[in-house]
Scaffold this motif. Sequence first.
Motif, PDB file in Angstrom:
ATOM      1  N   PRO A  57       0.554  -1.293  -0.191  1.00 13.70           N
ATOM      2  CA  PRO A  57       0.040   0.263   0.013  1.00 13.70           C
ATOM      3  C   PRO A  57       0.654   0.994  -0.121  1.00 13.70           C
ATOM      4  CG  PRO A  57      -0.736  -1.841   1.504  1.00 13.70           C
ATOM      5  CD  PRO A  57       0.732  -1.907   1.216  1.00 13.70           C
ATOM      6  N   VAL A  58       0.468   1.959  -0.840  1.00 16.18           N
ATOM      7  CA  VAL A  58       1.133   3.326  -0.734  1.00 16.18           C
ATOM      8  C   VAL A  58       0.181   4.540  -1.375  1.00 16.18           C
ATOM      9  CG1 VAL A  58       3.190   5.533  -2.634  1.00 16.18           C
ATOM     10  CG2 VAL A  58       3.485   2.369  -2.043  1.00 16.18           C
ATOM     11  N   ALA A  59       0.490   5.594  -0.749  1.00 14.37           N
ATOM     12  CA  ALA A  59      -0.678   6.417  -0.320  1.00 14.37           C
ATOM     13  C   ALA A  59      -0.451   7.594  -1.497  1.00 14.37           C
ATOM     14  CB  ALA A  59      -1.403   7.136   0.871  1.00 14.37           C
ATOM     15  N   ALA A  60       0.271   7.863  -1.601  1.00 17.71           N
ATOM     16  CA  ALA A  60       1.036   9.254  -2.451  1.00 17.71           C
ATOM     17  C   ALA A  60       2.410   9.296  -2.940  1.00 17.71           C
ATOM     18  CB  ALA A  60       0.782  10.323  -1.787  1.00 17.71           C
ATOM     19  N   PHE A  61       2.398   9.851  -3.670  1.00 14.51           N
ATOM     20  CA  PHE A  61       3.997   9.742  -4.711  1.00 14.51           C
ATOM     21  C   PHE A  61       4.810  11.641  -5.768  1.00 14.51           C
ATOM     22  CE2 PHE A  61       6.375  10.568  -8.243  1.00 14.51           C
ATOM     23  CZ  PHE A  61       7.763   9.506  -8.406  1.00 14.51           C
ATOM     24  N   GLN A  62       5.587  12.100  -4.858  1.00 16.03           N
ATOM     25  CA  GLN A  62       5.619  12.764  -4.276  1.00 16.03           C
ATOM     26  C   GLN A  62       7.052  12.851  -6.027  1.00 16.03           C
ATOM     27  OE1 GLN A  62       7.944  16.745  -2.182  1.00 16.03           O
ATOM     28  NE2 GLN A  62       6.743  15.580  -1.290  1.00 16.03           N
ATOM     29  N   LEU A  63       6.721  13.576  -6.701  1.00 12.91           N
ATOM     30  CA  LEU A  63       7.572  14.008  -8.429  1.00 12.91           C
ATOM     31  C   LEU A  63       8.863  15.497  -7.605  1.00 12.91           C
ATOM     32  CD1 LEU A  63       9.425  13.400 -10.402  1.00 12.91           C
ATOM     33  CD2 LEU A  63       7.287  14.922 -11.856  1.00 12.91           C
ATOM     34  N   ARG A  64       9.935  14.698  -6.993  1.00 15.82           N
ATOM     35  CA  ARG A  64      10.504  16.157  -6.044  1.00 15.82           C
ATOM     36  C   ARG A  64      12.274  16.055  -7.584  1.00 15.82           C
ATOM     37  NH1 ARG A  64      14.938  17.052  -3.225  1.00 15.82           N
ATOM     38  NH2 ARG A  64      15.067  18.613  -2.004  1.00 15.82           N
ATOM     39  N   LEU A  65      11.923  16.922  -8.737  1.00 10.32           N
ATOM     40  CA  LEU A  65      13.738  16.550  -8.755  1.00 10.32           C
ATOM     41  C   LEU A  65      13.988  17.578  -9.080  1.00 10.32           C
ATOM     42  CD1 LEU A  65      11.700  15.047 -11.674  1.00 10.32           C
ATOM     43  CD2 LEU A  65      13.002  14.415 -10.589  1.00 10.32           C
ATOM     44  N   LYS A  66      15.346  18.409  -8.653  1.00 12.72           N
ATOM     45  CA  LYS A  66      15.918  19.712  -8.735  1.00 12.72           C
ATOM     46  C   LYS A  66      17.166  20.101 -10.223  1.00 12.72           C
ATOM     47  CE  LYS A  66      14.323  20.864  -4.919  1.00 12.72           C
ATOM     48  NZ  LYS A  66      13.938  21.831  -4.197  1.00 12.72           N
ATOM     49  N   GLY A  67      17.249  20.796 -10.670  1.00  9.82           N
ATOM     50  CA  GLY A  67      18.445  21.124 -11.417  1.00  9.82           C
ATOM     51  C   GLY A  67      17.697  20.932 -12.603  1.00  9.82           C
ATOM     52  N   ILE A  68      16.591  20.756 -13.191  1.00 11.63           N
ATOM     53  CA  ILE A  68      15.921  20.872 -14.043  1.00 11.63           C
ATOM     54  C   ILE A  68      15.068  21.364 -14.713  1.00 11.63           C
ATOM     55  CG2 ILE A  68      17.317  18.582 -14.495  1.00 11.63           C
ATOM     56  CD1 ILE A  68      14.121  16.895 -14.325  1.00 11.63           C
ATOM     57  N   ASP A  69      14.562  21.669 -15.431  1.00 10.94           N
ATOM     58  CA  ASP A  69      13.578  23.138 -15.817  1.00 10.94           C
ATOM     59  C   ASP A  69      12.070  22.524 -15.776  1.00 10.94           C
ATOM     60  OD1 ASP A  69      12.630  21.768 -18.896  1.00 10.94           O
ATOM     61  OD2 ASP A  69      14.559  23.076 -19.522  1.00 10.94           O
ATOM     62  N   ASP A  70      11.149  23.348 -15.918  1.00 11.43           N
ATOM     63  CA  ASP A  70      10.030  22.489 -15.996  1.00 11.43           C
ATOM     64  C   ASP A  70       9.185  21.831 -16.883  1.00 11.43           C
ATOM     65  OD1 ASP A  70       9.681  23.920 -13.126  1.00 11.43           O
ATOM     66  OD2 ASP A  70       8.644  25.197 -13.995  1.00 11.43           O
ATOM     67  N   HIS A  71       9.836  21.747 -18.594  1.00 12.47           N
ATOM     68  CA  HIS A  71       9.261  21.362 -19.257  1.00 12.47           C
ATOM     69  C   HIS A  71       9.591  20.194 -19.424  1.00 12.47           C
ATOM     70  CE1 HIS A  71       7.766  24.984 -21.139  1.00 12.47           C
ATOM     71  NE2 HIS A  71       9.171  25.775 -21.070  1.00 12.47           N
ATOM     72  N   ARG A  72      11.534  20.013 -19.202  1.00 12.29           N
ATOM     73  CA  ARG A  72      11.552  18.870 -18.707  1.00 12.29           C
ATOM     74  C   ARG A  72      11.043  17.788 -17.768  1.00 12.29           C
ATOM     75  NH1 ARG A  72      12.932  13.712 -20.936  1.00 12.29           N
ATOM     76  NH2 ARG A  72      14.672  12.970 -19.948  1.00 12.29           N
ATOM     77  N   ILE A  73      10.776  18.725 -16.618  1.00 13.93           N
ATOM     78  CA  ILE A  73       9.884  18.024 -15.509  1.00 13.93           C
ATOM     79  C   ILE A  73       8.693  17.355 -15.739  1.00 13.93           C
ATOM     80  CG2 ILE A  73       8.677  17.841 -13.172  1.00 13.93           C
ATOM     81  CD1 ILE A  73      11.260  19.812 -12.424  1.00 13.93           C
ATOM     82  N   ALA A  74       7.726  18.230 -16.849  1.00 11.62           N
ATOM     83  CA  ALA A  74       6.508  17.899 -17.400  1.00 11.62           C
ATOM     84  C   ALA A  74       6.941  16.614 -18.306  1.00 11.62           C
ATOM     85  CB  ALA A  74       6.020  18.537 -18.085  1.00 11.62           C
ATOM     86  N   GLU A  75       7.563  16.641 -18.733  1.00 13.40           N
ATOM     87  CA  GLU A  75       8.474  15.598 -20.255  1.00 13.40           C
ATOM     88  C   GLU A  75       8.435  13.836 -19.069  1.00 13.40           C
ATOM     89  OE1 GLU A  75      11.915  15.773 -22.059  1.00 13.40           O
ATOM     90  OE2 GLU A  75      10.865  17.949 -23.215  1.00 13.40           O
ATOM     91  N   LEU A  76       8.719  14.118 -18.366  1.00 16.87           N
ATOM     92  CA  LEU A  76       8.892  13.002 -17.718  1.00 16.87           C
ATOM     93  C   LEU A  76       7.912  12.355 -16.796  1.00 16.87           C
ATOM     94  CD1 LEU A  76      12.860  13.698 -16.017  1.00 16.87           C
ATOM     95  CD2 LEU A  76      12.172  11.693 -17.604  1.00 16.87           C
ATOM     96  N   ALA A  77       7.173  13.386 -15.859  1.00 14.53           N
ATOM     97  CA  ALA A  77       5.812  13.380 -15.492  1.00 14.53           C
ATOM     98  C   ALA A  77       4.813  12.234 -15.917  1.00 14.53           C
ATOM     99  CB  ALA A  77       4.968  14.584 -14.497  1.00 14.53           C
ATOM    100  N   GLY A  78       4.909  12.451 -17.789  1.00 13.55           N
ATOM    101  CA  GLY A  78       3.548  11.599 -17.957  1.00 13.55           C
ATOM    102  C   GLY A  78       3.247  10.168 -17.573  1.00 13.55           C
ATOM    103  N   PRO A  79       4.651   9.876 -18.214  1.00 18.97           N
ATOM    104  CA  PRO A  79       4.401   8.233 -17.511  1.00 18.97           C
ATOM    105  C   PRO A  79       4.201   8.431 -16.359  1.00 18.97           C
ATOM    106  CG  PRO A  79       5.743   8.876 -19.406  1.00 18.97           C
ATOM    107  CD  PRO A  79       5.772  10.435 -18.492  1.00 18.97           C
ATOM    108  N   LEU A  80       4.336   8.780 -14.889  1.00 19.11           N
ATOM    109  CA  LEU A  80       4.492   8.437 -13.961  1.00 19.11           C
ATOM    110  C   LEU A  80       3.108   8.617 -13.495  1.00 19.11           C
ATOM    111  CD1 LEU A  80       7.657  10.079 -12.588  1.00 19.11           C
ATOM    112  CD2 LEU A  80       7.457   7.786 -13.425  1.00 19.11           C
TER     113      LEU A  80
END
Length: 234
Positions: A57-80
């Motif tokens: 059981p896992v209640a939540a997942f937090q995406l915490r990525l430092k040092g990269i811009d929001d565009h790249r984070i958005a690309e990585l976020a979709g599948p997650l």
Amino acid sequence: MQDDFDNDSESLSLDPGFADRFERDERRGLCKLYLISPPTIDAGFADTLAAALDAGPVAAFQLRLKGIDDHRIAELAGPLQAVCAAREVAFIVNDSIGLAKRLGADGVHLGQDDGDPREARDVLGADAQIGVTCHDSRHLAMEAGEAGADYVAFGAFYETGTKETKHRAEPSILGWWATLFELPSVAIGGITPDNAAPLIAAGADFIAVSGAVWDDPEGPAAAVAKFAALKGMG
């Protein structure tokens, strides 16, 4: 008058054994696991995340990525996000209200310098899950609650290599919070299957973990299973 109460309560030290005098309120339910991403990920991380979420059981997942811009984070976020949505796990964005809005995330976690919960509520809506880092401060936690946060996070409780920490919290703050407030609390900072028990017993509603899962020599799925097996977890 309220400010005076808050400041006075902060100046009074809690008895280290405060939490030991109270039994966990069954109405709060079992403690739940809150996963935080490793500091860097690649396109293959979605499969790793899926295996971890399927292990217990896992209640939540937090995406915490430092040092990269929001565009790249958005690309990585979709599948997650898709992995989390398929398993009814809340997908939380760290720090950025704007990015949480852009991604349509389930919520945002705010540090003390990342914005106000009221602003986050206005931008993200009534259903968003808004968390606030409160370090080892009862005063900050009460302020966050008054500002409409959905949970408060205390820590670090132990040494951690995930991020630099300036504050060290004691389990007694979890017992104090659970005794006086209904708002959920999250314990964070260096938590492993071997040291989580006192925090669960003290009254943490969630334990947030990163390195203890992703760096487990037996793999993330095995680590999640270890946490799931602890007394009071569910």
